[in-house]
Design a protein around this motif. Structure first.
Motif, short mmCIF file in Angstrom:
data_model
loop_
_atom_site.label_atom_id
_atom_site.label_comp_id
_atom_site.label_asym_id
_atom_site.label_seq_id
_atom_site.Cartn_x
_atom_site.Cartn_y
_atom_site.Cartn_z
N VAL A 46 44.09 46.08 44.92
CA VAL A 46 43.54 45.71 43.61
C VAL A 46 44.59 44.98 42.77
O VAL A 46 44.31 43.96 42.14
CB VAL A 46 43.00 46.97 42.88
N ASP A 47 45.81 45.48 42.81
CA ASP A 47 46.89 44.84 42.05
C ASP A 47 47.22 43.45 42.60
O ASP A 47 47.44 42.51 41.83
CB ASP A 47 48.14 45.71 42.03
N GLU A 48 47.23 43.30 43.92
CA GLU A 48 47.54 41.99 44.52
C GLU A 48 46.45 40.97 44.19
O GLU A 48 46.76 39.80 43.93
CB GLU A 48 47.72 42.13 46.03
N ILE A 49 45.20 41.39 44.18
CA ILE A 49 44.12 40.48 43.78
C ILE A 49 44.37 39.97 42.37
O ILE A 49 44.23 38.77 42.09
CB ILE A 49 42.74 41.18 43.89
N SER A 50 44.77 40.86 41.47
CA SER A 50 45.05 40.46 40.09
C SER A 50 46.26 39.54 40.00
O SER A 50 46.23 38.53 39.29
CB SER A 50 45.28 41.70 39.22
N ILE A 51 47.33 39.87 40.71
CA ILE A 51 48.55 39.06 40.67
C ILE A 51 48.27 37.65 41.17
O ILE A 51 48.70 36.66 40.56
CB ILE A 51 49.67 39.74 41.48
N LEU A 52 47.55 37.53 42.28
CA LEU A 52 47.23 36.21 42.82
C LEU A 52 46.32 35.43 41.87
O LEU A 52 46.46 34.21 41.73
CB LEU A 52 46.62 36.33 44.21
N GLY A 53 45.40 36.13 41.19
CA GLY A 53 44.57 35.48 40.19
C GLY A 53 45.39 34.97 39.03
O GLY A 53 45.18 33.86 38.53
N ASP A 54 46.38 35.76 38.60
CA ASP A 54 47.26 35.35 37.51
C ASP A 54 48.07 34.11 37.88
O ASP A 54 48.34 33.25 37.05
CB ASP A 54 48.22 36.48 37.13
#
Length: 147
Positions: free
Chosen positions: A16-24
């Motif tokens: 979940v965190d990696e999905i957010s980081i890549l989106g950022d």
């Protein structure tokens, strides 16, 4: 709790965190690889489904288009609860999203309170999102050009 369940919980949090980081980072090519090939992504605002996508290619194209005008995209993931059932799992994560961009010639910061409800599946020893429903509970816009 077994050591496998503890490891799976950590891996799901990292997913979940990696999905957010890549989106950022606006790295949609790698972001959508964390979803299954035919994953579903649905966005709800004010109780209405405003977006429903299926498949990595559709998600990549739409995420890129939606966020193209924002100079800053920032997800802050909070509490997460998951239920694991062998090779599948469900989860809920609270997220604070900040978007900064220009709107009608003004620099605007939009803050969104969101809840992501995910269905996960273990594929080749890697957890992926099979379905994500993002509910945008509230939104606030602030003009950053205030003098």
């Amino acid at each position: 709790m077994s050591s496998k369940e503890i490891i799976d919980r950590i891996l799901l949090k990292e997913l979940v965190d990696e999905i957010s980081i890549l989106g950022d980072k606006k790295d949609y090519v790698n972001q959508v690889e964390l979803f299954t090939e035919n994953a579903i992504s649905e966005t709800i605002a004010n109780g209405i489904t405003i977006l429903k996508l299926q498949g990595r290619k559709s998600m990549e194209k739409t995420f890129k288009e939606f966020l193209k005008d924002f100079e800053t995209v920032y997800h802050f993931n909070g509490q997460q609860v998951v239920t694991i059932n062998d090779n599948t799992a469900t989860g809920k994560c609270y997220c604070l999203i900040t978007l900064i961009g220009n709107e009608n010639g003004k620099k605007i910061k939009t803050t969104i309170g969101a809840i992501y409800e995910d269905d996960y599946i273990l594929v080749n020893n890697q957890w992926l999102v099979a379905k994500r429903v993002g509910t945008f509970d509230w939104q606030e816009k602030v003009n950053l050009n205030v003098e």
